[in-house]
Design an enzyme around this catalytic site. Structure first.
Site, PDB file in Angstrom:
ATOM      1  N   GLU A 107      10.779  -8.807  -2.466  1.00 47.51           N
ATOM      2  CA  GLU A 107      11.329  -7.514  -1.662  1.00 47.51           C
ATOM      3  C   GLU A 107      10.624  -7.287  -0.339  1.00 47.51           C
ATOM      4  O   GLU A 107       9.456  -7.059  -0.463  1.00 47.51           O
ATOM      5  CB  GLU A 107      11.050  -6.385  -2.579  1.00 47.51           C
ATOM      6  CG  GLU A 107      11.925  -5.336  -2.470  1.00 47.51           C
ATOM      7  CD  GLU A 107      11.338  -4.141  -1.643  1.00 47.51           C
ATOM      8  OE1 GLU A 107      11.495  -4.060  -0.166  1.00 47.51           O
ATOM      9  OE2 GLU A 107      10.536  -3.125  -1.711  1.00 47.51           O
ATOM     10  N   LEU A 108      11.274  -7.839   0.592  1.00 46.25           N
ATOM     11  CA  LEU A 108      10.755  -7.731   2.084  1.00 46.25           C
ATOM     12  C   LEU A 108      10.823  -6.587   3.039  1.00 46.25           C
ATOM     13  O   LEU A 108      11.394  -5.615   2.521  1.00 46.25           O
ATOM     14  CB  LEU A 108      11.006  -9.293   2.454  1.00 46.25           C
ATOM     15  CG  LEU A 108      10.742 -10.488   1.432  1.00 46.25           C
ATOM     16  CD1 LEU A 108      11.321 -11.763   2.300  1.00 46.25           C
ATOM     17  CD2 LEU A 108       9.288 -10.493   1.272  1.00 46.25           C
ATOM     18  N   GLY A 155       6.300  -7.041   0.443  1.00 53.32           N
ATOM     19  CA  GLY A 155       5.590  -6.861   1.694  1.00 53.32           C
ATOM     20  C   GLY A 155       6.444  -7.470   2.759  1.00 53.32           C
ATOM     21  O   GLY A 155       7.586  -7.218   2.717  1.00 53.32           O
ATOM     22  N   SER A 156       5.790  -7.788   3.919  1.00 52.15           N
ATOM     23  CA  SER A 156       6.374  -8.125   4.980  1.00 52.15           C
ATOM     24  C   SER A 156       7.101  -9.445   4.694  1.00 52.15           C
ATOM     25  O   SER A 156       7.041 -10.322   3.872  1.00 52.15           O
ATOM     26  CB  SER A 156       5.365  -8.530   6.031  1.00 52.15           C
ATOM     27  OG  SER A 156       4.702  -9.598   6.207  1.00 52.15           O
ATOM     28  N   CYS A 205       9.960   0.777   3.125  1.00 53.88           N
ATOM     29  CA  CYS A 205      10.777  -0.296   3.256  1.00 53.88           C
ATOM     30  C   CYS A 205      12.399   0.152   3.323  1.00 53.88           C
ATOM     31  O   CYS A 205      13.420  -0.219   3.879  1.00 53.88           O
ATOM     32  CB  CYS A 205      10.788  -1.491   2.313  1.00 53.88           C
ATOM     33  SG  CYS A 205      10.872  -1.046   0.557  1.00 53.88           S
ATOM     34  N   TRP A 219       0.871  -1.232   0.236  1.00 50.70           N
ATOM     35  CA  TRP A 219       0.107   0.129   0.017  1.00 50.70           C
ATOM     36  C   TRP A 219       0.752   1.349  -0.009  1.00 50.70           C
ATOM     37  O   TRP A 219       0.225   2.393  -0.342  1.00 50.70           O
ATOM     38  CB  TRP A 219      -0.891   0.114   1.272  1.00 50.70           C
ATOM     39  CG  TRP A 219      -0.229  -0.174   2.558  1.00 50.70           C
ATOM     40  CD1 TRP A 219      -0.138  -1.428   3.033  1.00 50.70           C
ATOM     41  CD2 TRP A 219       0.682   0.818   3.478  1.00 50.70           C
ATOM     42  NE1 TRP A 219       0.575  -1.228   4.315  1.00 50.70           N
ATOM     43  CE2 TRP A 219       1.133  -0.017   4.500  1.00 50.70           C
ATOM     44  CE3 TRP A 219       0.720   2.013   3.110  1.00 50.70           C
ATOM     45  CZ2 TRP A 219       2.009   0.600   5.461  1.00 50.70           C
ATOM     46  CZ3 TRP A 219       1.653   2.679   4.233  1.00 50.70           C
ATOM     47  CH2 TRP A 219       2.169   1.948   5.329  1.00 50.70           C
ATOM     48  N   ASN A 220       2.161   1.329   0.400  1.00 49.14           N
ATOM     49  CA  ASN A 220       2.736   2.404   0.546  1.00 49.14           C
ATOM     50  C   ASN A 220       3.131   3.268  -0.650  1.00 49.14           C
ATOM     51  O   ASN A 220       3.480   4.406  -0.554  1.00 49.14           O
ATOM     52  CB  ASN A 220       3.986   2.279   1.450  1.00 49.14           C
ATOM     53  CG  ASN A 220       5.033   1.247   0.999  1.00 49.14           C
ATOM     54  OD1 ASN A 220       4.707   0.281   0.033  1.00 49.14           O
ATOM     55  ND2 ASN A 220       6.179   1.162   1.661  1.00 49.14           N
ATOM     56  N   GLU A 278      11.198  -2.961  11.776  1.00 53.48           N
ATOM     57  CA  GLU A 278      10.975  -1.738  11.078  1.00 53.48           C
ATOM     58  C   GLU A 278       9.919  -0.879  11.865  1.00 53.48           C
ATOM     59  O   GLU A 278       9.259  -1.506  12.564  1.00 53.48           O
ATOM     60  CB  GLU A 278      10.171  -2.321   9.937  1.00 53.48           C
ATOM     61  CG  GLU A 278      11.136  -2.644   8.846  1.00 53.48           C
ATOM     62  CD  GLU A 278      10.404  -2.905   7.393  1.00 53.48           C
ATOM     63  OE1 GLU A 278      10.612  -2.096   6.471  1.00 53.48           O
ATOM     64  OE2 GLU A 278       9.408  -3.798   7.519  1.00 53.48           O
ATOM     65  N   LYS A 314      -2.339  -8.576  -7.565  1.00 58.94           N
ATOM     66  CA  LYS A 314      -3.023  -8.548  -6.539  1.00 58.94           C
ATOM     67  C   LYS A 314      -2.689  -7.356  -5.660  1.00 58.94           C
ATOM     68  O   LYS A 314      -1.837  -7.386  -4.863  1.00 58.94           O
ATOM     69  CB  LYS A 314      -2.980  -9.697  -5.726  1.00 58.94           C
ATOM     70  CG  LYS A 314      -4.524 -10.003  -4.526  1.00 58.94           C
ATOM     71  CD  LYS A 314      -4.513  -9.170  -3.825  1.00 58.94           C
ATOM     72  CE  LYS A 314      -3.209  -8.938  -2.663  1.00 58.94           C
ATOM     73  NZ  LYS A 314      -3.495  -8.151  -1.424  1.00 58.94           N
ATOM     74  N   PRO A 315      -3.295  -6.032  -5.760  1.00 61.49           N
ATOM     75  CA  PRO A 315      -2.887  -4.696  -5.100  1.00 61.49           C
ATOM     76  C   PRO A 315      -3.308  -5.173  -3.614  1.00 61.49           C
ATOM     77  O   PRO A 315      -4.339  -5.983  -3.060  1.00 61.49           O
ATOM     78  CB  PRO A 315      -3.711  -3.879  -5.736  1.00 61.49           C
ATOM     79  CG  PRO A 315      -4.974  -4.404  -6.027  1.00 61.49           C
ATOM     80  CD  PRO A 315      -4.651  -5.844  -6.534  1.00 61.49           C
TER      81      PRO A 315
END
Length: 474
Positions: A249-250, A227-228, A283, A149-150, A377, A173-174
């Site tokens: 990309e975590l 995401g996470s 991130c 979402w960021n 984080e 999938k947003p």
């Protein structure tokens, strides 16, 4: 709010489902829209459509794909203000920063429209006079992409532009907080004459079943996920039975190292940017600030002065620097990390306030090394500052994390810049630069921050597979 589709986009058609979910804005907590809520049935339909479309899309020339991507980039530019306002409504990013995100998205789309023309193979010298050895590059197949979402526009473009440029089809999938931005991009793709089934968008309030269905489908060749780390680990495991190619990309936990010879004014300004843009919800945001003891008092004073000029407020106001956090859960995390640090003896230098979803920029000193903020984080405008005495200590602290996405350092010593950059265990390093990301460079990390890369030619190669062809001449 700008008009945007609210139905799922499947096989080139808008599919309005009876099951819908509400998207609310962090700006005023009001409903923005009710959006079609996709599940396993829509996932199956999209997988079939992506597979059928791939058979044709992969055969198009790179020049045909480049033309469509260029038109798409032009349309994103034409609708830049509407898209920027949509970002601000969906996730609360200040409007100036939303406009900057659209510029990044346009640059990415244009980069890949050109870069796909440079998909080339190789000829390898043969030891046999009657053999010719060649390496060809081919699109890997249908891709499942999951975006956060960021950065709901630029992150989507950074994933799907190289995939489409390579000749792959994409099921997107947003994030459930920001589906409207993605649906608007799909509308513009169709307007750019992107063929049916090449890009599909499946909003979902409960993405786990949908993701499980697509991860189990052998027709889906690749996952691209941002995401996470926890979710990335689950997806990693789900992709193993079908040996999917993965780009993950975590999470990140970016350190900032300020050495005694740094240009303090520049280091303050760029570190303010690296930390507080998007209210710290990035991130690659600066997460830990380490300053040479020799300049720690001066740097801290100047940093506090710069922080005092940050404006927290209405994200649609042109002079706002920090808008709301995306959700109440994000605010609670801010409060919990702050309280944990204070309970362990930290000193609050400024900030610490939270009103609704708005959190003030906050600086902490004298922290216990076991404080949560040093191991998680923050994804908020909360920052710890600590001193160090040597290069070795600075590097050890910077690397003392299971994450390895980004790091920043400030020095005017060229030798030190190389030594520290080579010693840092992460994928992105900014030397006297708080904003190193750019379309033509790789973006990705190491350790628990993921694998693979986005951006530049490396991002394109993630969607290509090698074919070695040995030809025996008659």
């Amino acid at each position: 709010m700008p008009l945007t589709p609210t139905a799922a986009f499947i096989e080139g058609r808008w599919t309005d489902l009876e099951t819908r979910f509400v998207v609310r804005s962090p700006v005023n907590q009001q409903m923005l829209a009710e959006v079609s809520d996709c599940g396993t049935r829509e996932a199956e339909a999209a997988a079939q459509a992506a597979t059928v479309a791939f058979a044709t899309w992969r055969q198009t020339t790179v020049y045909q794909r480049a033309a469509i991507l260029s038109r798409w980039a032009d349309l994103i530019q034409v609708h830049a203000e509407d898209l920027a306002r949509l970002i601000t409504w969906e996730m609360g990013k200040p409007i100036r920063q939303s406009r900057a995100e659209i510029k990044t998205a346009v640059a990415l789309a244009r980069w890949y429209a050109e870069e796909c023309k440079r998909i080339t193979g190789e000829s390898i010298p043969s030891q046999f006079p009657d053999k010719r050895l060649q390496i060809w590059k081919a699109p890997i197949g249908p891709v499942f992409a999951i975006t956060p979402w960021n950065s709901p526009v630029s992150m989507v473009v950074r994933k799907i532009a190289p995939a489409l440029a390579a000749g792959c089809t994409v099921i997107l999938k947003p994030d459930e907080q920001t589906p409207l931005s993605a649906l608007k991009l799909a509308e513009l793709w169709a307007e750019a004459e992107g063929p049916a089934g090449t890009l599909q968008v499946l909003p979902s309030s409960d993405p786990a079943p949908l993701a499980e269905r697509l991860m189990a489908d052998p027709r889906i060749a690749k996952l691209s996920f941002t995401g996470s780390t926890a979710v990335g680990q689950k997806l990693y495991a789900q992709g193993s039975p079908t040996i999917k190619r993965l780009s993950l990309e975590l999470g990140g936990h970016a350190p900032v190292l300020i050495f005694a010879d740094a240009d303090i004014a520049a280091a303050v300004a760029m570190t303010i940017h690296a930390k507080f843009r998007y209210a710290g919800q990035s991130c690659v945001a600066a997460n830990r600030l380490y300053v040479d003891d020799a300049i720690l008092p001066e740097f801290t004073a100047r940093y506090l002065e710069a922080m005092s000029h940050l404006k927290v407020g209405d994200p649609f106001a042109e002079d706002t620097d920090i808008g709301p956090l995306v959700s109440e859960a994000a605010v609670q995390k801010f409060k919990a990390q702050l309280q944990d640090a204070l309970d362990r003896g930290a000193r609050l230098l400024c900030g610490g306030d939270a009103q609704g979803l708005w959190c003030s920029p906050t600086l902490l000193a004298d922290l216990d090394p076991q404080s949560r903020i040093f191991h998680e984080e923050s994804f908020s405008p909360l920052l710890p500052i600590q001193g160090f005495r040597s290069e070795a200590e600075a590097v050890a602290r910077a690397n003392d994390t299971p994450y390895g996405l980004a790091a920043y350092l400030w020095t005017r010593d060229l030798g030190r810049a190389y030594r520290i950059a080579e010693a840092l265990q992460c994928g992105i390093i900014g030397v006297n630069d708080g904003a190193p990301a750019t379309p033509q460079a790789p973006f990705g990390g190491s350790k628990l921050s993921g694998l693979g890369a986005e951006g530049g030619k490396w991002g394109l190669e993630e969607f290509l597979q090698l074919h070695y062809v040995s030809i025996q001449l008659p």
